[in-house]
Design a protein around this motif. Structure first.
Motif, PDB file in Angstrom:
ATOM      1  N   HIS A  85       0.828  -1.223   0.000  1.00 42.03           N
ATOM      2  CA  HIS A  85       0.000   0.000   0.000  1.00 42.03           C
ATOM      3  C   HIS A  85       0.861   1.272   0.000  1.00 42.03           C
ATOM      4  O   HIS A  85       0.644   2.179  -0.791  1.00 42.03           O
ATOM      5  N   VAL A  86       1.815   1.337   0.920  1.00 37.56           N
ATOM      6  CA  VAL A  86       2.665   2.537   1.030  1.00 37.56           C
ATOM      7  C   VAL A  86       3.592   2.614  -0.181  1.00 37.56           C
ATOM      8  O   VAL A  86       3.744   3.669  -0.802  1.00 37.56           O
ATOM      9  N   ALA A  87       4.197   1.486  -0.526  1.00 37.11           N
ATOM     10  CA  ALA A  87       5.195   1.468  -1.603  1.00 37.11           C
ATOM     11  C   ALA A  87       4.591   1.974  -2.919  1.00 37.11           C
ATOM     12  O   ALA A  87       5.197   2.790  -3.622  1.00 37.11           O
ATOM     13  N   ILE A  88       3.389   1.509  -3.222  1.00 39.44           N
ATOM     14  CA  ILE A  88       2.768   1.868  -4.507  1.00 39.44           C
ATOM     15  C   ILE A  88       2.369   3.344  -4.521  1.00 39.44           C
ATOM     16  O   ILE A  88       2.610   4.063  -5.495  1.00 39.44           O
ATOM     17  N   ARG A 115       2.747  -8.593  -7.644  1.00 37.96           N
ATOM     18  CA  ARG A 115       1.758  -8.663  -8.745  1.00 37.96           C
ATOM     19  C   ARG A 115       1.162  -7.282  -9.015  1.00 37.96           C
ATOM     20  O   ARG A 115       0.974  -6.885 -10.157  1.00 37.96           O
ATOM     21  N   LYS A 116       0.901  -6.543  -7.927  1.00 32.54           N
ATOM     22  CA  LYS A 116       0.306  -5.207  -8.100  1.00 32.54           C
ATOM     23  C   LYS A 116       1.296  -4.254  -8.760  1.00 32.54           C
ATOM     24  O   LYS A 116       0.944  -3.474  -9.647  1.00 32.54           O
ATOM     25  N   VAL A 117       2.546  -4.327  -8.328  1.00 30.09           N
ATOM     26  CA  VAL A 117       3.593  -3.457  -8.881  1.00 30.09           C
ATOM     27  C   VAL A 117       3.754  -3.731 -10.382  1.00 30.09           C
ATOM     28  O   VAL A 117       3.863  -2.809 -11.195  1.00 30.09           O
ATOM     29  N   GLU A 118       3.707  -5.018 -10.724  1.00 28.11           N
ATOM     30  CA  GLU A 118       3.863  -5.379 -12.144  1.00 28.11           C
ATOM     31  C   GLU A 118       2.654  -4.923 -12.959  1.00 28.11           C
ATOM     32  O   GLU A 118       2.811  -4.379 -14.048  1.00 28.11           O
ATOM     33  N   ALA A 119       1.464  -5.111 -12.385  1.00 25.80           N
ATOM     34  CA  ALA A 119       0.245  -4.713 -13.107  1.00 25.80           C
ATOM     35  C   ALA A 119       0.236  -3.204 -13.361  1.00 25.80           C
ATOM     36  O   ALA A 119      -0.265  -2.741 -14.383  1.00 25.80           O
ATOM     37  N   LEU A 120       0.788  -2.459 -12.421  1.00 23.54           N
ATOM     38  CA  LEU A 120       0.811  -0.997 -12.575  1.00 23.54           C
ATOM     39  C   LEU A 120       2.030  -0.522 -13.368  1.00 23.54           C
ATOM     40  O   LEU A 120       2.212   0.668 -13.588  1.00 23.54           O
ATOM     41  N   ASN A 121       2.885  -1.476 -13.708  1.00 21.36           N
ATOM     42  CA  ASN A 121       4.085  -1.167 -14.489  1.00 21.36           C
ATOM     43  C   ASN A 121       4.988  -0.153 -13.780  1.00 21.36           C
ATOM     44  O   ASN A 121       5.527   0.753 -14.426  1.00 21.36           O
ATOM     45  N   LEU A 122       5.106  -0.310 -12.484  1.00 20.97           N
ATOM     46  CA  LEU A 122       5.952   0.613 -11.719  1.00 20.97           C
ATOM     47  C   LEU A 122       7.387   0.108 -11.755  1.00 20.97           C
ATOM     48  O   LEU A 122       7.688  -0.950 -11.203  1.00 20.97           O
ATOM     49  N   GLU A 126      11.334  -1.879  -5.650  1.00 19.93           N
ATOM     50  CA  GLU A 126      12.040  -3.134  -5.380  1.00 19.93           C
ATOM     51  C   GLU A 126      11.449  -3.739  -4.114  1.00 19.93           C
ATOM     52  O   GLU A 126      11.248  -3.028  -3.129  1.00 19.93           O
ATOM     53  N   LEU A 127      11.188  -5.040  -4.150  1.00 21.61           N
ATOM     54  CA  LEU A 127      10.621  -5.701  -2.971  1.00 21.61           C
ATOM     55  C   LEU A 127      11.616  -6.718  -2.431  1.00 21.61           C
ATOM     56  O   LEU A 127      12.167  -7.509  -3.197  1.00 21.61           O
TER      57      LEU A 127
END
Ligand SMILES: C[S@@+](CC[C@H](N)C(=O)[O-])C[C@H]1O[C@@H](n2cnc3c(N)ncnc32)[C@H](O)[C@@H]1O
Length: 302
Positions: A85-88, A115-122, A126-127
């Motif tokens: 949540h915070v990272a995105i 998965r969320k980071v990839e879907a948003l193409n951010l 880094e996780l």
């Protein structure tokens, strides 16, 4: 190799690293966790599939980011990132010139985040699978270090804050969210009853009041401390409040083993006391479930 070429090489490698870290999740590393932290990781691994259904956590996380005044180009460390949540939210604020590192001990929560980071193409997130209390970043790495909905889970909050301060750049800001001692009716009643039975070693959180948050940050060496208080409470039904009992099986560093030594009769007796105390709190709107929240910030000196 001369000193100059060594420094140049290190610089070039660091540029390469910065490019590569986009979208790369360093999740292959195994973590060695003590029992308490393993229990937490297990709880969140189990919860990961529906964690994002909780609007509460999202609201708190976004509020923390809002307060943190994040500018384009900033480097931000999101401690206990969970499903990100915070990272995105922070990634969108720092834009492509900044970077976000999110760390967590739960592989499943990190998978959801990835998965969320990839879907948003951010490309600037880094996780990492890592324990927030045993991190190993170079000194002066981040402009902001944030921790939403997780700081009270740290075993040694003061030592952890000191460690995070080292990773902050000069004048960088640390920010965490914590709940007041009065928050969450089930927890408040539960604590009172269990203290009577000697289960709790410590009744209130070291972050349970504005003063406690302030003192904790001060003891850890932070300056320009600011604590914002907000109410996230709501009325809940008696039935819902009674279900909060299950929190008694939740891992926390301050629970002594006594809890696990109580007989089933004793536990039944305690549960009846818990229900009776909740019943006494019912109003025409339901039971008030306090949600007093602190957003605590402190700066590293120059
Ligand atoms: C309630 S979730 C909060 C997630 C996210 N920060 C948010 O606001 O939605 C708590 C998270 O803290 C993580 N956590 C707990 N202790 C941790 C530790 N020592 N190091 C890293 N992560 C930790 C858990 O795995 C879980 O993902």
């Amino acid at each position: 190799m001369t000193e100059v070429s060594r420094l140049l090489k290190a610089f070039i490698m660091s540029l390469g690293f910065k490019k590569q870290l986009h979208l790369k999740s360093l999740m292959t590393k195994q973590l060695e966790l003590n029992d308490y932290k393993q229990q937490i990781a297990d709880v969140y691994n189990r919860r990961s599939h529906n964690y994002d259904e909780s609007e509460w956590h999202l609201r708190i996380a976004h509020r923390l980011v809002e307060y943190a005044q994040i500018n384009p180009g900033y480097d931000v460390l999101d401690i206990a990132t969970g499903t990100g949540h915070v990272a995105i939210e922070a990634a969108q604020r720092v834009r492509a010139s900044g970077r976000i590192v999110g760390v967590d001990i739960s592989t499943q929560m990190l998978s959801v985040a990835r998965r969320k980071v990839e879907a948003l193409n951010l490309s600037n997130v880094e996780l990492q699978l890592a324990d927030a209390e045993a991190l190993n970043f170079p000194s002066n790495s981040f402009d902001r270090i944030l921790c939403a909905n997780a700081f009270p889970l740290m075993s040694d909050m003061e030592a952890t804050l000191r460690q995070w301060m080292r990773f902050l750049k000069p004048n960088g800001l640390v920010g965490f969210h914590a709940l007041a001692d009065t928050a969450l009716v089930g927890v408040v009643i539960w604590q009172k009853i269990f203290e009577k039975y000697g289960v709790l070693q410590q009744l209130s959180e070291p972050t349970g009041t504005v003063e406690k948050c302030h003192n904790l940050l001060e003891r850890a060496g932070f300056k320009s401390i600011e604590i914002k208080t907000e109410q996230y409470g709501n009325y809940i039904s008696l039935e819902e409040a009674k279900q909060r009992w299950t929190i008694s099986s939740y891992p926390a560093p301050k629970f002594s083993n006594t809890l696990f030594q109580l007989s089933s009769e004793q536990l039944e007796h305690i549960k009846a006391e818990f229900d009776a105390q909740l019943e006494a709190l019912v109003t025409e709107h339901g039971i008030w479930n306090d949600g007093t929240s602190f957003f605590a910030f402190g700066r590293k000196g120059d």
